[in-house]
Design a protein around this motif. Sequence first.
Motif, PDB file in Angstrom:
ATOM      1  N   ALA A  46       0.810  -1.251   0.076  1.00  0.00           N
ATOM      2  CA  ALA A  46       0.089  -0.005  -0.106  1.00  0.00           C
ATOM      3  C   ALA A  46       0.875   1.060   0.091  1.00  0.00           C
ATOM      4  O   ALA A  46       0.547   2.372  -0.598  1.00  0.00           O
ATOM      5  N   VAL A  47       1.911   1.195   0.575  1.00  0.00           N
ATOM      6  CA  VAL A  47       2.878   2.265   0.826  1.00  0.00           C
ATOM      7  C   VAL A  47       3.465   2.700  -0.556  1.00  0.00           C
ATOM      8  O   VAL A  47       3.714   3.567  -1.155  1.00  0.00           O
ATOM      9  N   GLU A  48       3.948   1.518  -1.305  1.00  0.00           N
ATOM     10  CA  GLU A  48       4.247   1.502  -2.627  1.00  0.00           C
ATOM     11  C   GLU A  48       3.256   2.227  -3.626  1.00  0.00           C
ATOM     12  O   GLU A  48       3.512   2.969  -4.708  1.00  0.00           O
ATOM     13  N   CYS A  49       2.068   1.867  -3.170  1.00  0.00           N
ATOM     14  CA  CYS A  49       0.986   2.558  -4.017  1.00  0.00           C
ATOM     15  C   CYS A  49       0.552   4.138  -3.702  1.00  0.00           C
ATOM     16  O   CYS A  49      -0.325   4.601  -4.124  1.00  0.00           O
ATOM     17  N   GLY A  50       1.269   4.481  -2.681  1.00  0.00           N
ATOM     18  CA  GLY A  50       1.382   6.038  -2.419  1.00  0.00           C
ATOM     19  C   GLY A  50       0.467   6.259  -1.001  1.00  0.00           C
ATOM     20  O   GLY A  50       0.577   7.480  -0.821  1.00  0.00           O
ATOM     21  N   ILE A  51       0.487   5.498  -0.483  1.00  0.00           N
ATOM     22  CA  ILE A  51      -0.107   5.656   0.945  1.00  0.00           C
ATOM     23  C   ILE A  51       0.971   6.184   1.869  1.00  0.00           C
ATOM     24  O   ILE A  51       2.186   5.777   2.049  1.00  0.00           O
ATOM     25  N   GLN A  52       0.806   7.329   2.694  1.00  0.00           N
ATOM     26  CA  GLN A  52       1.687   7.752   3.458  1.00  0.00           C
ATOM     27  C   GLN A  52       1.710   7.997   4.932  1.00  0.00           C
ATOM     28  O   GLN A  52       2.492   8.245   5.846  1.00  0.00           O
ATOM     29  N   ASN A  53      -0.019   7.387   5.162  1.00  0.00           N
ATOM     30  CA  ASN A  53      -0.327   7.719   6.445  1.00  0.00           C
ATOM     31  C   ASN A  53      -0.902   6.219   6.775  1.00  0.00           C
ATOM     32  O   ASN A  53      -1.757   5.763   6.128  1.00  0.00           O
ATOM     33  N   ILE A  54      -0.326   5.535   7.975  1.00  0.00           N
ATOM     34  CA  ILE A  54      -0.983   4.519   8.318  1.00  0.00           C
ATOM     35  C   ILE A  54      -1.774   4.380   9.842  1.00  0.00           C
ATOM     36  O   ILE A  54      -0.950   5.052  10.852  1.00  0.00           O
ATOM     37  N   GLY A  55      -2.784   3.862   9.986  1.00  0.00           N
ATOM     38  CA  GLY A  55      -3.445   3.910  11.251  1.00  0.00           C
ATOM     39  C   GLY A  55      -3.626   2.709  11.941  1.00  0.00           C
ATOM     40  O   GLY A  55      -4.032   1.624  11.281  1.00  0.00           O
ATOM     41  N   GLU A  56      -3.368   2.453  13.128  1.00  0.00           N
ATOM     42  CA  GLU A  56      -3.377   1.354  13.987  1.00  0.00           C
ATOM     43  C   GLU A  56      -4.184   1.556  15.125  1.00  0.00           C
ATOM     44  O   GLU A  56      -4.110   2.694  15.743  1.00  0.00           O
ATOM     45  N   ASN A  57      -4.972   0.645  15.716  1.00  0.00           N
ATOM     46  CA  ASN A  57      -5.732   0.861  17.021  1.00  0.00           C
ATOM     47  C   ASN A  57      -5.205   0.131  18.247  1.00  0.00           C
ATOM     48  O   ASN A  57      -5.742   0.332  19.296  1.00  0.00           O
ATOM     49  N   LYS A  58      -3.973  -0.575  17.929  1.00  0.00           N
ATOM     50  CA  LYS A  58      -3.349  -1.091  19.164  1.00  0.00           C
ATOM     51  C   LYS A  58      -1.951  -0.862  19.344  1.00  0.00           C
ATOM     52  O   LYS A  58      -1.392  -1.035  18.110  1.00  0.00           O
ATOM     53  N   VAL A  59      -1.512  -0.500  20.464  1.00  0.00           N
ATOM     54  CA  VAL A  59      -0.252  -0.240  20.471  1.00  0.00           C
ATOM     55  C   VAL A  59       0.696  -1.439  20.303  1.00  0.00           C
ATOM     56  O   VAL A  59       1.759  -1.211  19.418  1.00  0.00           O
ATOM     57  N   GLU A  61       0.239  -3.748  18.157  1.00  0.00           N
ATOM     58  CA  GLU A  61       0.275  -3.915  16.680  1.00  0.00           C
ATOM     59  C   GLU A  61       1.335  -2.895  16.006  1.00  0.00           C
ATOM     60  O   GLU A  61       2.053  -3.318  15.192  1.00  0.00           O
ATOM     61  N   ILE A  62       1.477  -1.826  16.468  1.00  0.00           N
ATOM     62  CA  ILE A  62       2.259  -0.784  16.270  1.00  0.00           C
ATOM     63  C   ILE A  62       3.773  -1.407  16.448  1.00  0.00           C
ATOM     64  O   ILE A  62       4.675  -1.214  15.805  1.00  0.00           O
ATOM     65  N   MET A  63       3.993  -1.847  17.679  1.00  0.00           N
ATOM     66  CA  MET A  63       5.202  -2.285  18.228  1.00  0.00           C
ATOM     67  C   MET A  63       5.668  -3.536  17.317  1.00  0.00           C
ATOM     68  O   MET A  63       6.918  -3.521  16.970  1.00  0.00           O
ATOM     69  N   ALA A  64       4.804  -4.479  16.902  1.00  0.00           N
ATOM     70  CA  ALA A  64       5.020  -5.477  16.110  1.00  0.00           C
ATOM     71  C   ALA A  64       5.442  -5.422  14.628  1.00  0.00           C
ATOM     72  O   ALA A  64       6.260  -6.061  14.190  1.00  0.00           O
ATOM     73  N   LYS A  65       4.925  -4.306  14.091  1.00  0.00           N
ATOM     74  CA  LYS A  65       5.022  -4.162  12.647  1.00  0.00           C
ATOM     75  C   LYS A  65       6.008  -2.752  12.340  1.00  0.00           C
ATOM     76  O   LYS A  65       6.502  -2.624  11.286  1.00  0.00           O
ATOM     77  N   TYR A  66       6.164  -1.888  13.504  1.00  0.00           N
ATOM     78  CA  TYR A  66       7.100  -0.689  13.330  1.00  0.00           C
ATOM     79  C   TYR A  66       8.271  -0.764  12.378  1.00  0.00           C
ATOM     80  O   TYR A  66       8.727  -0.047  11.312  1.00  0.00           O
ATOM     81  N   GLU A  67       9.221  -1.871  12.837  1.00  0.00           N
ATOM     82  CA  GLU A  67      10.352  -2.004  12.203  1.00  0.00           C
ATOM     83  C   GLU A  67      10.422  -2.732  10.785  1.00  0.00           C
ATOM     84  O   GLU A  67      11.202  -2.556   9.934  1.00  0.00           O
ATOM     85  N   ASN A  68       9.035  -3.377  10.504  1.00  0.00           N
ATOM     86  CA  ASN A  68       8.779  -3.991   9.146  1.00  0.00           C
ATOM     87  C   ASN A  68       8.142  -3.101   7.777  1.00  0.00           C
ATOM     88  O   ASN A  68       8.135  -3.369   6.927  1.00  0.00           O
ATOM     89  N   ILE A  69       7.968  -1.717   8.502  1.00  0.00           N
ATOM     90  CA  ILE A  69       7.243  -1.025   7.271  1.00  0.00           C
ATOM     91  C   ILE A  69       8.331  -0.168   6.584  1.00  0.00           C
ATOM     92  O   ILE A  69       9.048   0.646   7.555  1.00  0.00           O
ATOM     93  N   GLU A  70       8.348  -0.180   5.414  1.00  0.00           N
ATOM     94  CA  GLU A  70       9.690   0.577   4.520  1.00  0.00           C
ATOM     95  C   GLU A  70       8.881   1.747   4.255  1.00  0.00           C
ATOM     96  O   GLU A  70       7.821   2.064   4.078  1.00  0.00           O
ATOM     97  N   GLY A  71       9.901   2.668   3.952  1.00  0.00           N
ATOM     98  CA  GLY A  71       9.469   4.037   3.450  1.00  0.00           C
ATOM     99  C   GLY A  71       9.274   5.208   4.295  1.00  0.00           C
ATOM    100  O   GLY A  71       9.036   4.705   5.627  1.00  0.00           O
ATOM    101  N   ASN A  72       8.859   6.252   3.967  1.00  0.00           N
ATOM    102  CA  ASN A  72       8.642   7.274   4.801  1.00  0.00           C
ATOM    103  C   ASN A  72       7.212   7.468   5.421  1.00  0.00           C
ATOM    104  O   ASN A  72       6.422   8.350   4.689  1.00  0.00           O
ATOM    105  N   VAL A  73       6.763   6.651   6.091  1.00  0.00           N
ATOM    106  CA  VAL A  73       5.403   6.664   6.731  1.00  0.00           C
ATOM    107  C   VAL A  73       5.110   7.232   7.874  1.00  0.00           C
ATOM    108  O   VAL A  73       5.983   7.263   8.805  1.00  0.00           O
TER     109      VAL A  73
END
Length: 232
Positions: A46-59, A61-73
Amino acid sequence: MQEIRDNITNISHNIRDICIRTGKDPDSITIIAVTKTIDPDRINYAVECGIQNIGENKVQEIMAKYENIEGNVKWHLIGHLQTNKVKYIIDKVELIHSVDSISLAEEISRRAEKAGLVRNVLVQVNVAQEDTKFGIDYEETESFVKQLSQLSGIRVKGLMTIAPYYEDTELVRPVFRRLKEKYDSLAEADIINVEMKYLSMGMTNDYKVAIEEGSNMVRVGTGIFGARNYNI
Ligand SMILES: *Cc1c(COP(=O)(O)O)cnc(C)c1O
């Protein structure tokens, strides 16, 4: 994966059409891709497709994914936040949408100052007064915002609501309209340290109506990634 690209394109077109029709600048609307339960591969796509902002509702999940998301989001915490979890995300999220108690605001402010930051927050308002939803009472919004304006580690940047779900989205229009009225009146009140910059309202089912009523930040999950599977 291709569906994700098509969905993002469709939503962007819909937003552009609404903006043209209603005399708004399409670039003034931020799409937050809501990525709860979505794995990093699909988020990265999705980030490759142009998404620049991502929303999570649980802390978590942010912790689990944070290091795995590439790009400037930019990360947004959009769900209920427990005071004892603030410390984990204070340096990770661009905007916390769900401030609905003084104690939470104080903890965010305290942790932000400790980290040498000032954190932007939105006040979550329970416009429709649903028992099942978090958020402060509509009538308390101004006094609540004034109290938050005293805290030096945070800046109030706007309001957020989660509207009730209606199949017929016309039924939700008054909810959005009411929050926009509050947003405008707070902008007019010109409270020190407070800026009405973001009005976060609208999800997959109702983002079009929300934008028509003045939202400039929509939180879209299903509409981008498809139905969520909570069992994975
Ligand atoms: C899940 C969620 C969304 C996105 O919902 P969809 O209907 O999938 O678009 C938006 N806002 C919040 C606070 C959410 O928890």
